[in-house]
Design a protein around this motif. Sequence first.
Motif, short mmCIF file in Angstrom:
data_model
loop_
_atom_site.label_atom_id
_atom_site.label_comp_id
_atom_site.label_asym_id
_atom_site.label_seq_id
_atom_site.Cartn_x
_atom_site.Cartn_y
_atom_site.Cartn_z
N ALA A 8 0.83 -1.20 0.00
CA ALA A 8 0.00 0.00 0.00
C ALA A 8 0.87 1.25 0.00
CB ALA A 8 -0.93 0.00 1.21
N SER A 9 1.93 1.22 0.78
CA SER A 9 2.83 2.37 0.84
C SER A 9 3.51 2.58 -0.51
CB SER A 9 3.87 2.15 1.94
OG SER A 9 4.81 3.19 1.95
N LEU A 51 14.24 -11.47 8.39
CA LEU A 51 14.57 -10.47 9.42
C LEU A 51 13.35 -10.19 10.30
CD1 LEU A 51 16.73 -7.93 7.38
CD2 LEU A 51 17.49 -9.14 9.43
N VAL A 52 12.20 -10.06 9.66
CA VAL A 52 10.97 -9.81 10.42
C VAL A 52 10.71 -10.96 11.39
CG1 VAL A 52 8.45 -9.57 10.26
CG2 VAL A 52 9.93 -8.36 8.65
N ALA A 53 10.83 -12.19 10.88
CA ALA A 53 10.58 -13.36 11.73
C ALA A 53 11.52 -13.38 12.94
CB ALA A 53 10.72 -14.63 10.90
N ARG A 54 12.74 -12.93 12.73
CA ARG A 54 13.72 -12.94 13.83
C ARG A 54 13.43 -11.90 14.90
NH1 ARG A 54 19.76 -13.60 12.83
NH2 ARG A 54 19.89 -15.66 11.91
N HIS A 55 12.90 -10.76 14.48
CA HIS A 55 12.84 -9.63 15.40
C HIS A 55 11.43 -9.19 15.78
CE1 HIS A 55 17.15 -8.92 15.29
NE2 HIS A 55 17.10 -9.18 13.99
N ARG A 56 10.41 -9.78 15.18
CA ARG A 56 9.04 -9.27 15.42
C ARG A 56 8.61 -9.43 16.88
NH1 ARG A 56 5.78 -13.95 11.99
NH2 ARG A 56 6.15 -15.65 13.48
N LEU A 102 2.56 -0.25 16.24
CA LEU A 102 3.94 0.23 16.32
C LEU A 102 4.91 -0.76 15.67
CD1 LEU A 102 5.68 2.10 19.14
CD2 LEU A 102 6.77 0.06 18.30
N ALA A 103 4.71 -2.05 15.92
CA ALA A 103 5.60 -3.06 15.34
C ALA A 103 5.49 -3.06 13.82
CB ALA A 103 5.27 -4.44 15.90
N GLN A 104 4.26 -3.03 13.32
CA GLN A 104 4.05 -3.03 11.86
C GLN A 104 4.70 -1.79 11.23
OE1 GLN A 104 1.65 -4.92 9.55
NE2 GLN A 104 2.13 -6.58 10.97
N GLU A 105 4.48 -0.64 11.84
CA GLU A 105 5.02 0.60 11.28
C GLU A 105 6.54 0.62 11.35
OE1 GLU A 105 3.18 2.71 9.69
OE2 GLU A 105 4.80 4.13 9.27
N ALA A 106 7.10 0.07 12.43
CA ALA A 106 8.57 0.03 12.57
C ALA A 106 9.18 -0.81 11.44
CB ALA A 106 8.96 -0.54 13.94
N LEU A 125 7.78 -1.48 8.54
CA LEU A 125 7.55 -0.79 7.28
C LEU A 125 8.64 0.25 7.04
CD1 LEU A 125 5.89 0.10 4.79
CD2 LEU A 125 4.55 1.57 6.32
N ARG A 126 8.94 1.03 8.07
CA ARG A 126 9.98 2.05 7.92
C ARG A 126 11.35 1.41 7.70
NH1 ARG A 126 8.48 7.49 11.08
NH2 ARG A 126 6.25 7.39 10.67
N ALA A 127 11.57 0.28 8.38
CA ALA A 127 12.83 -0.43 8.19
C ALA A 127 12.93 -0.91 6.73
CB ALA A 127 12.92 -1.63 9.14
N TYR A 128 11.85 -1.41 6.19
CA TYR A 128 11.85 -1.89 4.80
C TYR A 128 12.22 -0.75 3.84
CZ TYR A 128 10.15 -3.88 0.40
OH TYR A 128 10.06 -4.33 -0.90
N LYS A 129 11.63 0.42 4.08
CA LYS A 129 11.88 1.55 3.19
C LYS A 129 13.32 2.04 3.29
CE LYS A 129 7.22 3.53 3.39
NZ LYS A 129 6.45 4.70 3.89
N ALA A 130 13.90 1.94 4.49
CA ALA A 130 15.22 2.54 4.71
C ALA A 130 16.37 1.54 4.68
CB ALA A 130 15.22 3.27 6.06
N LEU A 131 16.04 0.24 4.54
CA LEU A 131 17.08 -0.79 4.72
C LEU A 131 18.21 -0.68 3.71
CD1 LEU A 131 17.85 -3.02 6.61
CD2 LEU A 131 16.49 -4.63 5.26
N ARG A 132 17.89 -0.24 2.51
CA ARG A 132 18.96 -0.13 1.50
C ARG A 132 19.96 0.95 1.84
NH1 ARG A 132 14.63 -2.15 -1.19
NH2 ARG A 132 15.07 -4.03 -2.36
N ARG A 133 19.55 1.89 2.70
CA ARG A 133 20.48 2.96 3.12
C ARG A 133 21.14 2.63 4.46
NH1 ARG A 133 15.82 5.74 1.99
NH2 ARG A 133 15.55 6.32 4.17
N PHE A 134 20.82 1.49 5.05
CA PHE A 134 21.37 1.09 6.35
C PHE A 134 22.87 0.90 6.23
CE2 PHE A 134 21.69 -0.56 10.44
CZ PHE A 134 22.13 -1.88 10.48
#
Lengths: 193, 186
Positions: free
Chosen positions: A77-78, B29-34, B54-58, B60-69
Amino acid sequence: MLACDAARDRIAPWIAGEIDLQAGRDLEAHLGGCPDCSAEAGRIRQALAILETGEAPDPGPLYWSSFGPRLRARIAASARRRLVLRLASVAAAAVAVAGLAVFQIRLPSAPPWLAGGGRAAPPAPRALTVAEAEARLGALLRQAVAEGQDESDLDAILDEIAPLDLLDAADDLGRISAEEGRALFEELLDEQV
Amino acid sequence: MQVDPDRQDGDERLVARFVQGDESAFDDLVARHRIGIYRLGFRLMGSHEEADDLAQEAFLRAYKALRRFRGDASFRTWITRIAINLALGARRPRGATVPLEDAPGLQCAAAGPDAALKRQVRRAVGDLPNRQRQVLVLKVYEGMKFTEIAQITGISIGTAKATFFQAVRNLRGRLAPAGGAPGEGA
């Protein structure tokens, strides 16, 4: 000898095991000779012990089995919202360039006596490429975030200009057909006019 | 926080795979840390619904930013920081939230003689000011050192220690009647 005020500041880190050796020894020496501070340390230990009983409940296997799929839906969705924003930026850029082209056409042309000694004519306008429009939009978004605008607010703005129900025709993100893209583009232009 | 070197190494490999285009690496990664992020969210926000959001949004933001990690911190520390920042910015709900033990269909360890004490603890932690609650949760439940807490929350190590001390003193006051030891009369 440590004063009570300084000693009490060290009690919590000491109980947490994060105080250097000498500071710990100083504190222990103080606690050995100060019943009030010693009692305070005991109360803080008890409070922490009670705190450690407050475990977070496990929501169960049904919850965990849905966590991944729901997250993937949220990611998709995002990404759709970002695609719509890219299309919107292309539309906005095209409108801006078209407007500029019209403006240029309506400008009176320079009189011949200026042609030789006047300033060089401005370069002819050209449409932005999709990549350029995306780059501009990305820069604007990064600037907004750097200036303190929360990403979730940006998502809310995207939702306003491109509600998800407009995207029902977009079957497969990343492989939207040219026809679907054109239809979406036209819908967006209609929404903005 | 006791970081398992093998686990951290596994996270680094998963991040590298994701950056190279392997989407399933992110699912791993999600399975390890959720679970850890959910529990952190629960302790910070106080309800199942908010912890889930909060977990879902965290992630999601990680997914968007992971390539810049950049990998200058562990993935665990990085996503914990994301979750903490989300919790800091979260607004309290206006209506009453359903405590997890009252939510239908969810199992939890709410039954038993300690249930009332656990609820009291949870409420007391929830009543702490935001920053105190975060430092306390990271220290007590996540087992993090003050250097890591400082890195995650963006405060100095000294401030992290002082905040922890203030949180514990506040908690002691909330968990005990005036003049009594914690737990007495609860």
